[in-house]
Design an enzyme around this catalytic site. Structure first.
Site, PDB file in Angstrom:
ATOM      1  N   HIS A   1      -7.932   1.544   1.626  1.00 26.12           N
ATOM      2  CA  HIS A   1      -7.767   1.286   3.073  1.00 26.12           C
ATOM      3  C   HIS A   1      -8.513   2.333   3.918  1.00 26.12           C
ATOM      4  O   HIS A   1      -7.934   3.023   4.755  1.00 26.12           O
ATOM      5  CB  HIS A   1      -6.275   1.254   3.462  1.00 26.12           C
ATOM      6  CG  HIS A   1      -6.047   0.448   4.714  1.00 26.12           C
ATOM      7  ND1 HIS A   1      -4.909  -0.286   4.938  1.00 26.12           N
ATOM      8  CD2 HIS A   1      -6.817   0.252   5.816  1.00 26.12           C
ATOM      9  CE1 HIS A   1      -4.978  -0.890   6.107  1.00 26.12           C
ATOM     10  NE2 HIS A   1      -6.137  -0.574   6.663  1.00 26.12           N
TER      11      HIS A   1
ATOM     12  N   GLU B   1       0.836  -1.202   0.000  1.00 26.47           N
ATOM     13  CA  GLU B   1       0.000   0.000   0.000  1.00 26.47           C
ATOM     14  C   GLU B   1       0.867   1.247   0.000  1.00 26.47           C
ATOM     15  O   GLU B   1       1.893   1.250   0.700  1.00 26.47           O
ATOM     16  CB  GLU B   1      -0.917  -0.017   1.229  1.00 26.47           C
ATOM     17  CG  GLU B   1      -1.944  -1.137   1.146  1.00 26.47           C
ATOM     18  CD  GLU B   1      -2.901  -1.175   2.341  1.00 26.47           C
ATOM     19  OE1 GLU B   1      -2.801  -0.298   3.218  1.00 26.47           O
ATOM     20  OE2 GLU B   1      -3.731  -2.081   2.390  1.00 26.47           O
TER      21      GLU B   1
HETATM   22  P1  NAD Z   1     -10.112  -9.565  16.488  1.00 26.47           P
HETATM   23  O1  NAD Z   1      -8.794  -9.859  17.094  1.00 26.47           O
HETATM   24  O2  NAD Z   1     -11.243  -9.132  17.339  1.00 26.47           O
HETATM   25  O3  NAD Z   1     -10.594 -10.831  15.644  1.00 26.47           O
HETATM   26  C1  NAD Z   1      -9.728 -11.614  14.886  1.00 26.47           C
HETATM   27  C2  NAD Z   1     -10.252 -13.036  14.927  1.00 26.47           C
HETATM   28  O4  NAD Z   1      -9.451 -13.813  14.071  1.00 26.47           O
HETATM   29  C3  NAD Z   1     -10.170 -13.663  16.314  1.00 26.47           C
HETATM   30  O5  NAD Z   1     -11.436 -14.157  16.707  1.00 26.47           O
HETATM   31  C4  NAD Z   1      -9.179 -14.789  16.134  1.00 26.47           C
HETATM   32  O6  NAD Z   1      -9.525 -15.915  16.925  1.00 26.47           O
HETATM   33  C5  NAD Z   1      -9.307 -15.083  14.674  1.00 26.47           C
HETATM   34  N1  NAD Z   1      -8.155 -15.763  14.114  1.00 26.47           N
HETATM   35  C6  NAD Z   1      -6.840 -15.604  14.414  1.00 26.47           C
HETATM   36  N2  NAD Z   1      -6.090 -16.446  13.673  1.00 26.47           N
HETATM   37  C7  NAD Z   1      -6.953 -17.134  12.898  1.00 26.47           C
HETATM   38  C8  NAD Z   1      -6.778 -18.147  11.905  1.00 26.47           C
HETATM   39  N3  NAD Z   1      -5.556 -18.613  11.603  1.00 26.47           N
HETATM   40  N4  NAD Z   1      -7.871 -18.620  11.284  1.00 26.47           N
HETATM   41  C9  NAD Z   1      -9.108 -18.150  11.588  1.00 26.47           C
HETATM   42  N5  NAD Z   1      -9.342 -17.210  12.541  1.00 26.47           N
HETATM   43  C10 NAD Z   1      -8.263 -16.709  13.164  1.00 26.47           C
HETATM   44  O7  NAD Z   1      -9.813  -8.476  15.345  1.00 26.47           O
HETATM   45  P2  NAD Z   1     -10.854  -7.489  14.656  1.00 26.47           P
HETATM   46  O8  NAD Z   1     -10.875  -6.202  15.413  1.00 26.47           O
HETATM   47  O9  NAD Z   1     -12.113  -8.206  14.392  1.00 26.47           O
HETATM   48  O10 NAD Z   1     -10.086  -7.196  13.277  1.00 26.47           O
HETATM   49  C11 NAD Z   1     -10.094  -8.158  12.224  1.00 26.47           C
HETATM   50  C12 NAD Z   1      -9.173  -7.691  11.101  1.00 26.47           C
HETATM   51  O11 NAD Z   1      -9.617  -6.437  10.572  1.00 26.47           O
HETATM   52  C13 NAD Z   1      -7.743  -7.466  11.539  1.00 26.47           C
HETATM   53  O12 NAD Z   1      -6.875  -7.964  10.541  1.00 26.47           O
HETATM   54  C14 NAD Z   1      -7.615  -5.976  11.590  1.00 26.47           C
HETATM   55  O13 NAD Z   1      -6.285  -5.578  11.391  1.00 26.47           O
HETATM   56  C15 NAD Z   1      -8.493  -5.591  10.422  1.00 26.47           C
HETATM   57  N6  NAD Z   1      -8.918  -4.188  10.435  1.00 26.47           N
HETATM   58  C16 NAD Z   1      -8.955  -3.521   9.218  1.00 26.47           C
HETATM   59  C17 NAD Z   1      -9.335  -2.197   9.179  1.00 26.47           C
HETATM   60  C18 NAD Z   1      -9.378  -1.457   7.879  1.00 26.47           C
HETATM   61  O14 NAD Z   1      -9.162  -0.259   7.876  1.00 26.47           O
HETATM   62  N7  NAD Z   1      -9.693  -2.119   6.791  1.00 26.47           N
HETATM   63  C19 NAD Z   1      -9.673  -1.519  10.355  1.00 26.47           C
HETATM   64  C20 NAD Z   1      -9.669  -2.231  11.570  1.00 26.47           C
HETATM   65  C21 NAD Z   1      -9.292  -3.565  11.580  1.00 26.47           C
END
Ligand code: NAD
Length: 528
Positions: A280, A261
């Site tokens: 993003h 990015e």
């Molecule tokens: P979170 O930690 O609450 O949830 C992540 C989930 O993924 C957890 O339940 C965990 O058990 C699960 N997990 C971990 N490893 C795994 C695997 N190998 N297989 C399946 N599940 C697995 O996080 P969140 O707040 O829900 O965020 C989720 C994603 O969204 C993250 O990657 C975060 O960086 C991303 N995000 C993106 C933006 C954006 O601007 N697009 C903004 C915020 C968050």
């Protein structure tokens, strides 16, 4: 002195207001060049940033007062964590504030994909009227496969069910009961690939999740599947996806995040009509920006004022529920570490922390970090906190062991800290009575009961009559008031000990006087 906070990136006004109302001195100076920031950072205890300001090793070198970095939002790519750890600076983010916002973008992507909204907009603006070309699909009745049902994934599930989708999910860290509460069917990853009409990714980027969507997994998916990635770049093999969209096996994909990015104009996905994207902006809504600013401001204030650590990425912390249950053990652990340090032999080489009973159910790392903080604060000349303590222990060549034991016959919970080196060992143990009444219950071979607070005197003597009276008389004559006293003798009955909580620090002459009393073997003054 009032703690000073530098707000270095645009933080919504509500966040700045919270810091000021908490009584902190706040300077808002955004858009500073790195050199200008380095010139002033030495004046601040905390810095609040979004993603623009880079917290580099060179900046941290000059941040002599800095105790905490607060990142309003999730990603902490702009913070040199390694350097922050070395300097004992806590780094916090505020992940909760953007949950709904990101989930809504994922849903917008699904709807836009299934009804060709982006492509139809471009076509209509270009003067065309292509009703036939843009015939789409309903989402109702289709199967959504959610990979990762954490904060964001759970909200996506909730909204998708409201749109009458069937939801299957893969998340190895979620129990079957939790999945049932959300109304999703837990499936294997392969099961998800095979059953889903729409797939949405909501996992962090880890070794296990990198390229989780690749040529092999795509081959297992239904023809025409739609894929949404609003989580992290790197979860999808972009070339493999581009090939699958081009061949028609994947019906369309929508990304908010890319492996690199800003995305390169040469990225093969950008050339495909059935690929749509955003730069993003998952967390970019007014509501989320305000929520993350408020959250980080509250966290910074809680840390600066009460030392309460929430959402730290470089300190082992407890969840809110675990903190409710085991919070009092954190400060007990720091006190046990400090007590052990003051009784320890010189040249500590090994620390053992044993958790018995209910406290064995607590996450051990935050508790062990608190023990090390208490211990090393007494052994090091510089400041040590939960962040730097494990690294300081490593640098000193101290090995740390944690042990969990299911139950204890005398206490509901017991934490025992043993510190050894040069052939000698000090052992102390503590518990919490009721909800938050901490007690020291063991010092070496002696079972006692003392409050882990303020000034204590440990007196070890021959098990002979009159010693306690003499100690009391001497302290009384010196004006040192005894608040509590706990007596014990070892099983052999050869030695006895008293642990006294006293209201003021005993002068050196008083300690020497105690040591000179008949039958007294050892006297230690302890500050907790
Ligand atoms: P979170 O930690 O609450 O949830 C992540 C989930 O993924 C957890 O339940 C965990 O058990 C699960 N997990 C971990 N490893 C795994 C695997 N190998 N297989 C399946 N599940 C697995 O996080 P969140 O707040 O829900 O965020 C989720 C994603 O969204 C993250 O990657 C975060 O960086 C991303 N995000 C993106 C933006 C954006 O601007 N697009 C903004 C915020 C968050």
């Amino acid at each position: 002195m009032t703690d000073r906070v530098l707000v270095a990136d645009d933080l919504s006004a509500a966040g700045v207001e919270i810091l000021r109302l908490a009584g902190l001195e706040v300077d808002v100076r955004t858009g500073l060049a790195p050199e200008a920031l380095e010139a002033i950072i030495g004046d601040y205890d905390a810095i609040a940033v979004r993603s623009a300001t880079k917290i580099t090793a060179s900046l941290l070198e000059k941040a002599h007062r800095l105790r905490v970095v607060g990142r309003a939002g999730v990603g902490i790519d702009n913070v040199d964590l390694e350097a922050a750890n070395r300097r004992g600076v806590v780094v916090m983010n505020s992940p909760g504030g953007s949950t709904v916002t990101v989930a809504e973008l994922a849903l917008a992507m699904m709807l836009a994909l299934s009804r060709h909204v982006a492509q139809a907009t471009a076509s209509t603006k270009a003067g065309k009227w292509e009703k036939k070309r843009f015939q789409g699909h309903e989402l109702a009745g289709k199967t959504l496969g959610v990979v990762g049902i954490g904060n964001i994934g759970s909200v996506v599930v909730d909204r998708a069910r409201a749109m009458k989708m069937e939801v299957v999910a893969y998340d190895p860290f979620i129990s079957t009961e939790a999945a049932a509460r959300l109304g999703v069917e837990p499936v294997s990853l392969d099961g998800l690939w095979q059953r889903a009409d729409v797939i949405s990714l909501h996992v962090p980027l880890t070794e296990q999740t990198r390229n989780v969507v690749n040529a092999a997994s795509i081959a297992r998916m239904k023809k025409g599947v739609l894929l949404v990635n609003c989580a992290r770049g790197g979860l999808v093999d972009e070339q493999a996806l581009a090939d699958a969209i081009a061949s028609g096996h994947v019906g369309g994909a929508a990304f908010d995040v890319f492996e690199k990015e800003p995305v390169s104009p040469d990225n093969p996905l950008l050339k495909l009509d059935r690929f749509i994207c955003t730069p993003h902006i998952g967390a970019s809504t007014e509501e989320a920006q305000s929520a993350v600013a408020v959250a980080i401001a509250e966290q910074l204030a809680a840390y600066l004022i009460r030392g309460e650590v929430r959402n730290a990425v470089n300190v082992p912390t407890m969840s809110r529920e675990a903190l409710e249950r085991f919070g009092p053990y954190l400060s007990l652990c720091a006190k046990l570490g400090a007590l052990a340090a003051q009784l320890a032999p010189t040249g500590v080489r090994e620390v053992r922390v044993a958790f018995a009973g209910e406290v064995a159910e607590a996450p051990p790392r935050p508790l062990t970090a608190a023990v090390l903080k208490g211990l090393l604060s007494h052994l090091e000349s510089g400041p040590v906190n939960e962040v730097s303590a494990p690294g300081v222990a490593r640098d000193r060549g101290i090995t740390v062991h944690e042990e969990r034991v299911a139950g204890h016959q005398d206490f509901t919970s017991l934490i025992t800290v043993s510190v050894s080196g040069a052939g000698a060992e000090a052992v102390v143990a503590g518990t919490v009575f009721g909800r938050r009444d901490a007690r020291i219950v063991r010092v070496n071979q002696f079972r006692l009961e003392a409050m882990p607070d303020g000034n204590l005197i440990l007196c070890v003597n021959d098990d002979a009559p009159g010693v306690v009276g003499n100690v009391g008389t001497l302290l009384g004559a010196a004006g040192v008031n005894i608040a509590r006293i706990s007596l014990s003798r070892d099983e052999a009955g050869a030695a006895a000990a008293s642990l006294l909580n006293v209201d003021s620090e005993p002068p050196q002459a008083v300690l020497d006087g105690l040591r000179a009393l008949p039958h007294v073997r050892d006297v230690r003054c302890i500050r907790l």
